[in-house]
Structure formats: C-alpha cells, structure tokens
Design a protein around this motif. Sequence first.
Motif, short mmCIF file in Angstrom:
data_model
loop_
_atom_site.label_atom_id
_atom_site.label_comp_id
_atom_site.label_asym_id
_atom_site.label_seq_id
_atom_site.Cartn_x
_atom_site.Cartn_y
_atom_site.Cartn_z
N ALA A 125 -53.52 11.51 -5.46
CA ALA A 125 -52.41 11.71 -4.54
C ALA A 125 -52.85 12.47 -3.30
O ALA A 125 -52.54 12.08 -2.17
CB ALA A 125 -51.29 12.46 -5.25
N CYS A 126 -53.60 13.54 -3.49
CA CYS A 126 -54.04 14.34 -2.34
C CYS A 126 -54.96 13.53 -1.43
O CYS A 126 -54.87 13.63 -0.20
CB CYS A 126 -54.74 15.60 -2.83
SG CYS A 126 -53.64 16.81 -3.58
N GLN A 127 -55.84 12.74 -2.02
CA GLN A 127 -56.72 11.90 -1.22
C GLN A 127 -55.92 10.90 -0.40
O GLN A 127 -56.16 10.72 0.80
CB GLN A 127 -57.70 11.16 -2.13
CG GLN A 127 -58.69 10.29 -1.38
CD GLN A 127 -59.58 9.49 -2.32
OE1 GLN A 127 -59.13 8.56 -2.96
NE2 GLN A 127 -60.84 9.89 -2.43
N VAL A 128 -54.96 10.25 -1.03
CA VAL A 128 -54.12 9.27 -0.33
C VAL A 128 -53.32 9.94 0.78
O VAL A 128 -53.24 9.42 1.91
CB VAL A 128 -53.18 8.57 -1.33
CG1 VAL A 128 -52.08 7.79 -0.61
CG2 VAL A 128 -53.98 7.64 -2.23
N PHE A 129 -52.73 11.11 0.50
CA PHE A 129 -51.93 11.78 1.51
C PHE A 129 -52.78 12.17 2.71
O PHE A 129 -52.33 12.08 3.86
CB PHE A 129 -51.26 13.02 0.91
CG PHE A 129 -50.28 12.72 -0.20
CD1 PHE A 129 -49.69 11.47 -0.32
CD2 PHE A 129 -49.95 13.70 -1.13
CE1 PHE A 129 -48.80 11.18 -1.36
CE2 PHE A 129 -49.05 13.43 -2.15
CZ PHE A 129 -48.48 12.17 -2.27
N ALA A 130 -54.00 12.62 2.46
CA ALA A 130 -54.89 12.97 3.57
C ALA A 130 -55.28 11.74 4.37
O ALA A 130 -55.26 11.74 5.61
CB ALA A 130 -56.13 13.69 3.04
N GLN A 131 -55.64 10.67 3.67
CA GLN A 131 -56.06 9.44 4.36
C GLN A 131 -54.92 8.81 5.15
O GLN A 131 -55.16 8.21 6.21
CB GLN A 131 -56.60 8.44 3.34
CG GLN A 131 -57.91 8.84 2.70
CD GLN A 131 -58.33 7.91 1.57
OE1 GLN A 131 -57.53 7.12 1.06
NE2 GLN A 131 -59.58 8.01 1.14
N ASP A 132 -53.69 8.97 4.67
CA ASP A 132 -52.54 8.32 5.31
C ASP A 132 -51.78 9.25 6.25
O ASP A 132 -50.65 8.96 6.66
CB ASP A 132 -51.58 7.79 4.24
CG ASP A 132 -52.15 6.59 3.49
OD1 ASP A 132 -53.36 6.32 3.63
OD2 ASP A 132 -51.39 5.93 2.75
N SER A 133 -52.41 10.36 6.61
CA SER A 133 -51.86 11.29 7.61
C SER A 133 -50.47 11.80 7.24
O SER A 133 -49.59 11.94 8.10
CB SER A 133 -51.82 10.62 9.00
OG SER A 133 -53.10 10.21 9.40
#
Length: 396
Positions: A125-133
């Motif tokens: 989740a954290c990786q996705v949130f970072a990648q998706d701004s």
Amino acid sequence: MTDTPVPPAPPDYGWLYARTRAGRERGPVGARALLSLLGHPERAFSSIRVIGTNGKGSTCAMLEAGLIAAGVRTGRFTSPHLHAYEERVRVQGVDLSPARTAAFTLWAQANAPDTAFFDLTLGLACQVFAQDSVEVAVMEAGVGGASDATQAMTAVAAVAITNVDLDHVGVLGHTVEAIARDKAGAAVAGVPLLTTATGSALDVIREVARRAGAPLFTPGTHPELFGVPRPPALAGAHQLGNAALAVATLRTLGHEGGIDAALGATHPARLERLTVGGKTVLIDGGHNPHATRALAAAVPHADVLLFGNLARKDTAATLAPLLRLAPARVYTSPGDLATPPGELADRFGGEAIPEPRAALARALALTPPGGTLLVAGSLYLAGTVRAELRPRSSES
C-alpha cells in the motif's frame, strides 16, 4: 506473423496468504524493516490512522469519500477484504490492479520472504501510494495502536479512535483499560488525536494523550467539530458515532468541503440490505460482542439468523445479542478456524450446516415470503453470502 501478447501471470495469492504472523513478532518492527527495504515510501504522503474495536472500516470509507470530494488525492488501506485482495489498497476510490499485486509479490518472494502477510500488504500500500502521488492515505489499523504494524507510519496527520471494547484480548489485554492504552499508544506529539470513545476507555486515552503531548478532541471537548449535519447513508444508530468521528477529522484537517460526500459514503457488509426473491437479506460483518450489540439495536426483528464466527472470538458473547432477534437459526463455518456449528446448534438451538453456501440456501428456505434473513458473525461469511446473493438481488 504478429506475436500474441502474453498475459501477465496472476498474483501468487497462496504464497501471500501463507505469510501468517504465527511465529513472527507483532508490532511495527517487521513493517519498519520492510518499508526500509522499499526505500521508505511511507514518507511520501501524510496518513490518517484509524484505530478502534469496531467501526474502523466505515469510518475509513467516510474519510476516503470526504477527502476525495475535498480535492485531496487519497489512498485507503483497510482489512480484511470481502471478495478480492485488491480491495485492501485503493487510490481515488479504485481498487489496486492485480498486476501490481503480482509484481510486488514477486519482489517480496525474492527480497522479504519471511515478512508477515499484514506487513507485506502495508508495504504494498505504501509503495503504491508513493508511486501514485497520494497526498493523504487513510490507514486502518489491524489490531491495536502501539502494537499494530501501522505504527510504522511516520507522516501522521491525525489519529482517529472509534471506540474501545473487549476484542483481541490475547494480544491487547484482558480489560477495556488495557486495550485502550494500546490503542491510544498511537498518539503522536503535536498530532490531533480524535475519539468518540467513552467511559474508562476515554479516561485512559486522555491520560495517554496528555503524556504524549497529543492534542485530544472529543465530542465533549469540541462539540462543534463532531456535529453531524444529517444522518449518514450507512444504516444503524452506531454509524452516527463513526460519522461524527469522520466529520470531526475532516474539519480538523481543513477539509470541510468533503463532509457531505463523507456522510453519503457506503461500505459493503455493514448492515447491507439486499432483496432476493421477495425476501430481505441483511448482511453485517459484526464479529465481536460490541458489534453485535450495536447490530441488535439496529435490527429489532429477523425471521432467520445465519451465523458463523471464528473460534478465537468470544463466540457465545458475540451470538448472545442476536438470539432474541430470530426464532430460527442456522449456524455455519466461515473458515477453517471457525467455532464448530454443531456446538452452537446444540447449545443455543437451531441447525448446523458447516458449508456456508448450503447453510445460506437453508436459511433462505426457512425465511418466509416477505421475511427477513440476518447474516452476521464474520466478515468472511458476509463476503461469501454477498458474492452469492448480489447477482440475484433486485438491489445489486
């Protein structure tokens, strides 16, 4: 001749689900180690931590809807899922794609094979949130506050505690006060801590917040923040408290423009109503005594109860508030670790049908034309019933 594209391999869910926490240390240590391996994606966005015995999912749904309506790019991390793993990680109200789960799982198998399931999902989740701004992520705790993996979150904008009651006593403590102390352990100096908890739990939260230097906001101290302009779309008087907490959090963070959308939010399997063959089916994931007491207050009568509960819960106390609602009862097994349905039938009266779909068919057959079937005791059972009935429902 043109090469036919090869579809991506599906995620290895079996490997993911096998990463149980059994034998692994609880708390944020594993999550912090994983986030470090990932390059600390949790530092790229702010988070609202949502903690409590019950109501976390509903509060998260309202916060997500409100933040999006307020123009904030929003992520949401929740658990468990009802139908698909990807429901746990959302950006702008859209579930994660299985392709991203697959890519992360391959990485984890090579780089973090001993990490617990919940920590892996949090890291994804954290990786996705970072990648998706993502600007603000709504993060639902799994168990507790200080002892939960979401304690690894760093840029916390607010902490919201829904309520405190006896649940997960083997992990958090055997009294409401002990559980409240763990949940309040999420308090961060200078970060708003909001709660609709009451009684001795509130006393403990107040003490922990003071020691941590976290400003505390409650309906008693800040009634203007917690006022709800209209009832929420989610059914049941207990949702008023969740709505008040979500609204207060939005106001505290300066997102008043999202309040109407927050109150209009829906969340599956929270006293969800379906109509099947002229019969009403109420589906609720309430799985502990606090939740089923609230459910019993919201549903004065049902003709049939379909119930299943995991054995690690206090099943007798969870079932007790529901027994007076329905004269006919069918008990089933929502999973491998369920309380045996036969034991429940022998003790409380009713029929035992271990296979959930067969139990649902029997419960529907027992429900008279125009009558009501109530399904409760487990989110896993709620997900199974919902998947079975929504295609047949006139309200799907």
